[in-house]
Design an enzyme around this catalytic site. Structure first.
Site, short mmCIF file in Angstrom:
data_model
loop_
_atom_site.label_atom_id
_atom_site.label_comp_id
_atom_site.label_asym_id
_atom_site.label_seq_id
_atom_site.Cartn_x
_atom_site.Cartn_y
_atom_site.Cartn_z
N ILE A 94 5.50 1.01 -4.07
CA ILE A 94 4.90 0.76 -5.38
C ILE A 94 5.76 1.37 -6.47
O ILE A 94 6.01 0.76 -7.52
CB ILE A 94 3.47 1.32 -5.45
CG1 ILE A 94 2.58 0.62 -4.42
CG2 ILE A 94 2.88 1.17 -6.85
CD1 ILE A 94 1.18 1.22 -4.30
N GLY A 116 0.79 -1.22 0.00
CA GLY A 116 0.00 0.00 0.00
C GLY A 116 0.83 1.27 0.00
O GLY A 116 0.32 2.34 -0.34
N GLU A 117 2.10 1.18 0.41
CA GLU A 117 2.93 2.37 0.51
C GLU A 117 3.36 2.84 -0.87
O GLU A 117 3.91 2.07 -1.67
CB GLU A 117 4.16 2.07 1.37
CG GLU A 117 5.02 3.29 1.64
CD GLU A 117 6.23 2.93 2.50
OE1 GLU A 117 7.25 3.64 2.39
OE2 GLU A 117 6.15 1.94 3.25
N ALA A 118 3.11 4.12 -1.15
CA ALA A 118 3.33 4.66 -2.49
C ALA A 118 4.78 4.52 -2.96
O ALA A 118 5.03 4.16 -4.11
CB ALA A 118 2.92 6.14 -2.52
#
Length: 286
Positions: A163, A158-160
């Site tokens: 990603i 979930g951590e940008a």
């Protein structure tokens, strides 16, 4: 008259030479019997050692299996601690290739934990990420097909920033496997995000304004180092996502139709600025 020797009866009609020969034969017989018994004892000893060795190896194998199971459990709870335990237990080599192979096989591993480990910013983790991608073969696959394969092997974190690192590494691997499809890895990187956003837009029930293929094509103009990608390529990508959304294993409800749905995760994508604006897509799912 019959004479007896220590080995048995000796006929009395034998000549001295024959008696001597008979005695020699009997002594040789005794020696052979002793040799046979000695061989039997040695065979029994070796057999016993083999049986003990087999039991020892079985115990070692059972112990190794228990340690591996414990290591996988530790990994699923804390990926870095799990890897360290497996390395300290000599179950994994502390090399990028060995760890990448372990993650790629994924036996008993939580897909979320794999994604968290691969997305870490440490230099070694980034090396493992690239080695992990090297195990994927994307040759002759279109971008959606390659993304399906890649995103099936772990759960996108979930951590940008995680990603970002993972998609950048994906773009590099895809372009290496398919030279000439895009002008640069940046094009592949940006289009990969656009495809994931399209997946969200088309399949998240909270998104009411579903983009058309014309809209998707228009939003991706000029991303190929200032040039346009073939319209047929973009249409094929659109149709593939429309017909079949991305799927990930062990679905817990946090599937890829929710990726980037949180505005806190979306804002950082605008850093792409002039090269490619995702604002229209973010507006359609906000």
């Amino acid at each position: 008259m019959v004479l007896k020797s220590e080995d048995g009866v000796v006929p009395d009609d034998l000549s001295p030479e024959e008696r001597q020969e008979l005695e020699s034969i009997r002594r040789r017989k005794q020696e052979l019997l002793q040799d046979i018994q000695r061989l039997k004892d040695e065979i029994a000893e070796v057999t016993n050692e083999i049986e003990n060795l087999g039991q020892t190896e079985e115990r070692k194998s059972m112990q190794r299996s228990k340690q591996m199971a414990m290591g996988r459990k530790k990994f699923n709870m804390d990926p870095k601690k799990g890897i360290r335990f497996l390395v300290d237990s000599s179950l994994l080599k502390n090399t990028r290739d060995d760890i990448a192979q372990f993650l790629y096989k994924g036996e008993g591993l939580n897909k979320t934990a794999i994604g968290d480990y691969l997305g870490e910013r440490d230099d070694f983790n980034i090396e493992v990420l690239h080695a992990f991608l090297d195990l994927h073969e994307f040759s002759d696959l279109n971008l959606v097909q390659a993304l399906r394969q890649f995103l099936w092997s772990f759960r996108l974190p979930g951590e940008a920033q995680k990603i970002d690192r993972m998609m950048e590494a994906f773009a590099q691997r895809y372009c290496h496997c398919n030279p000439g499809v895009f002008q640069s890895t940046d094009t592949c990187y940006v289009l990969s995000f656009a495809v994931i956003m399209l997946n969200t837009s088309l399949h998240n029930p909270n998104v009411k304004d579903k983009p058309s293929v014309q809209r998707f094509t228009a939003m991706n103009r000029g991303i190929n180092d200032g040039g346009d990608l073939p319209e047929e390529l973009l249409r094929n990508l659109y149709d593939s996502i429309k017909n079949e959304p991305f799927k990930i294993p062990e679905d817990d409800g946090n599937d890829l139709t929710h990726t980037f749905f949180n505005p806190d995760r979306e804002g950082w994508l605008l850093k792409l600025g002039g090269m490619y604006s995702l604002t229209p897509q973010l507006d359609c799912i906000a």
